[in-house]
Design an enzyme around this catalytic site. Structure first.
Site, PDB file in Angstrom:
ATOM      1  N   LEU A 157       0.758  -1.264   0.041  1.00 47.87           N
ATOM      2  CA  LEU A 157      -0.246  -0.195   0.034  1.00 47.87           C
ATOM      3  C   LEU A 157       0.816   1.278   0.010  1.00 47.87           C
ATOM      4  O   LEU A 157       0.220   2.296  -0.214  1.00 47.87           O
ATOM      5  CB  LEU A 157      -0.854  -0.062   1.318  1.00 47.87           C
ATOM      6  N   ASN A 199       7.445  -2.752   3.379  1.00 50.72           N
ATOM      7  CA  ASN A 199       8.657  -2.087   3.047  1.00 50.72           C
ATOM      8  C   ASN A 199       7.991  -0.622   2.697  1.00 50.72           C
ATOM      9  O   ASN A 199       8.036  -0.342   1.307  1.00 50.72           O
ATOM     10  CB  ASN A 199       9.263  -3.025   1.826  1.00 50.72           C
ATOM     11  N   HIS A 232       4.839 -15.425  -2.894  1.00 47.23           N
ATOM     12  CA  HIS A 232       4.799 -15.374  -4.363  1.00 47.23           C
ATOM     13  C   HIS A 232       5.788 -16.476  -4.915  1.00 47.23           C
ATOM     14  O   HIS A 232       6.602 -16.143  -5.665  1.00 47.23           O
ATOM     15  CB  HIS A 232       5.165 -13.939  -4.761  1.00 47.23           C
ATOM     16  N   HIS A 271       3.818   1.442  -9.057  1.00 43.99           N
ATOM     17  CA  HIS A 271       4.742   2.498  -9.127  1.00 43.99           C
ATOM     18  C   HIS A 271       4.354   3.568 -10.008  1.00 43.99           C
ATOM     19  O   HIS A 271       3.528   3.223 -10.881  1.00 43.99           O
ATOM     20  CB  HIS A 271       5.908   1.779  -9.895  1.00 43.99           C
ATOM     21  N   ASP A 311       0.413  -9.494  -5.040  1.00 40.18           N
ATOM     22  CA  ASP A 311       1.617  -8.744  -4.725  1.00 40.18           C
ATOM     23  C   ASP A 311       1.671  -7.436  -5.294  1.00 40.18           C
ATOM     24  O   ASP A 311       2.367  -7.025  -6.128  1.00 40.18           O
ATOM     25  CB  ASP A 311       2.956  -9.654  -5.157  1.00 40.18           C
TER      26      ASP A 311
END
Length: 432
Positions: A69, A100, A237, A316, A312
């Site tokens: 998020l 992250n 993943h 961007h 996942d």
């Protein structure tokens, strides 16, 4: 937000539990609780909203246990609000977000910040705390404190827990908390500076590749550590055929290991990079693999080796992706298209029946994270997804609810979609 505490859903076909999608019922919700399931129910309450779903399927609310998020720190890519909007459009009522961020989710105050930001949204957000302080892989983060704040698992995702001793300690601590460690399975010395799968296509294109063994060696290590410690390792993943076989054997040996797969890893291969002329929207990590690997993902879903489907979801900004392939960041958005890709690859191909596919979205992620599984029964809290499997629709930019647009499926005509969600007393209808 649309608060709808009292709702009558008419002509829905429940899937999950005792329901296989063949029965058409009406469901009455009062104050956010399912109070009546029957046929030909009439509204007797003027404050009750009526929604005729015209034969749509309904299940417990879907959950994506692996999303990014970006907030705090990278709000130019995504915010908690925009990410939850994308989740709602994709049919998800709950998501678990990776740590992250900046600052990373490595202390209780960051966990609570995320919970607070999402508290009024229809989509429930479950933070995943860091394994290590600052995600630096050196020392264990305050796991117990983060659990008290609302964390549901621990991960340094984006990077692996590379230090084996740190992983051992993390598994020991997390097992006492009855929580999984989710690892980004990558041997960095083997994988970097790879920009795609290492194989025939990368050789032909002259691009540094990441070999499958970079994923597999780390998974093998984590399985052995899980066996040694008794902890729960969750493989994030998964993407290679041998990785699926490693998990399959570990499960057969009684080791506490679970795993997830993304729709793009059971749909697309590394040949897309060449076919799409180095489109950076097919650059992700793990990278797209070979057809053999795609087939193994599908087989793993079919036999239960792979527990859950996740996205996942990795937004961007446009300017970050509109660069040469080797300089582009890894990752694609996936919340809005996950169901459609699953219908195409798993349901329409008779790999999974509808009930089994729904469990990959509803039950399995919550089992892994030790969360309550929503039920369609009288007296249960209403946490629901309405969906279909046959409606054709085009995923164009106007239908992207994420703040970012980095999807390989933009412009494609898809089949099957989420029509609405109901959660936390809110009813959100997806208009297209």
């Amino acid at each position: 937000m649309s608060y709808t505490p009292n709702l009558l859903l008419q002509n829905v076909n429940p899937v999950g539990g005792d329901f296989d999608g063949s029965d058409t019922v009406d469901i009455r919700i009062a104050d956010g609780t399912i109070i009546e399931i029957g046929t030909d129910l009439d509204s007797k309450d003027r404050d009750e909203q009526i929604h005729d779903a015209e034969g749509a399927y309904i299940s417990g609310g879907w959950m994506d246990m692996h999303v990014h998020l970006r907030e705090p720190g990278y709000e130019h890519k995504e915010t908690i609000e925009t990410g939850c909007s994308a989740a709602a459009f994709g049919g998800f009522t709950e998501v678990a977000c990776m740590p992250n961020t900046n600052p990373p989710i490595h202390t209780r105050d960051v966990v609570e910040f995320i919970k607070k930001k999402a508290e009024d949204l229809a989509v429930e957000v479950h933070p995943i705390g860091c394994v290590s302080k600052e995600r630096e892989g050196e020392s264990i983060a305050e796991m117990g404190d983060m659990k008290e704040g609302g964390a549901v698992a621990f991960s340094d995702d984006g990077d692996p827990v590379y230090n084996s001793q740190l992983m051992r300690v993390a598994l020991e601590y997390s097992s006492m908390l009855d929580m999984p460690i989710i690892n980004h399975e990558e041997d960095l010395k083997l994988s970097r500076p790879g920009h795609m799968h290492e194989g025939k296509v990368s050789a032909r294109l002259g691009i540094d590749g990441t070999p499958a063994i970079a994923e597999e060696t780390m998974i093998a290590r984590d399985i052995l550590l899980a066996e040694f410690t008794g902890g729960h390792i969750h493989v994030a993943h998964i993407s290679t055929a041998k990785a699926v076989e490693l998990v399959r054997r570990a499960k057969a040996n009684g080791i506490n290991v679970t795993t997830e797969v993304c729709p793009h890893h059971f749909d697309l291969t590394d040949e897309e990079i060449e076919r799409r002329d180095f489109d950076t929207n097919v650059k992700m990590h793990p990278p797209l693999r070979t057809q053999e690997d795609v087939d193994a993902m599908i087989e793993g879903l079919a036999d239960g080796t792979i527990d859950a489907i996740c996205t996942d979801h990795a937004p961007h900004a446009i300017e970050e992706k509109e660069v040469e392939f080797i300089y582009a960041p890894n990752g694609i958005i996936g919340l809005e298209t996950a169901w459609s890709i699953s219908v195409k690859r798993l349901l329409d191909s008779d790999v999974l029946d509808l009930q089994t596919l729904v469990t990959k979205f509803v039950d399995k992620p919550r089992e892994i994270l030790n969360l309550d599984i929503p039920k369609i029964k009288e007296g249960a809290t209403a946490n629901l997804t309405l969906f279909n499997v046959d409606e054709k629709w085009t995923f164009d930019k106007d239908r992207v609810h994420s703040k970012s647009k980095n999807s390989p499926y933009l412009g494609e005509t898809l089949k099957g979609r989420a029509e609405a969600i109901y959660n936390k007393g809110q009813f959100e209808i997806n208009e297209i």
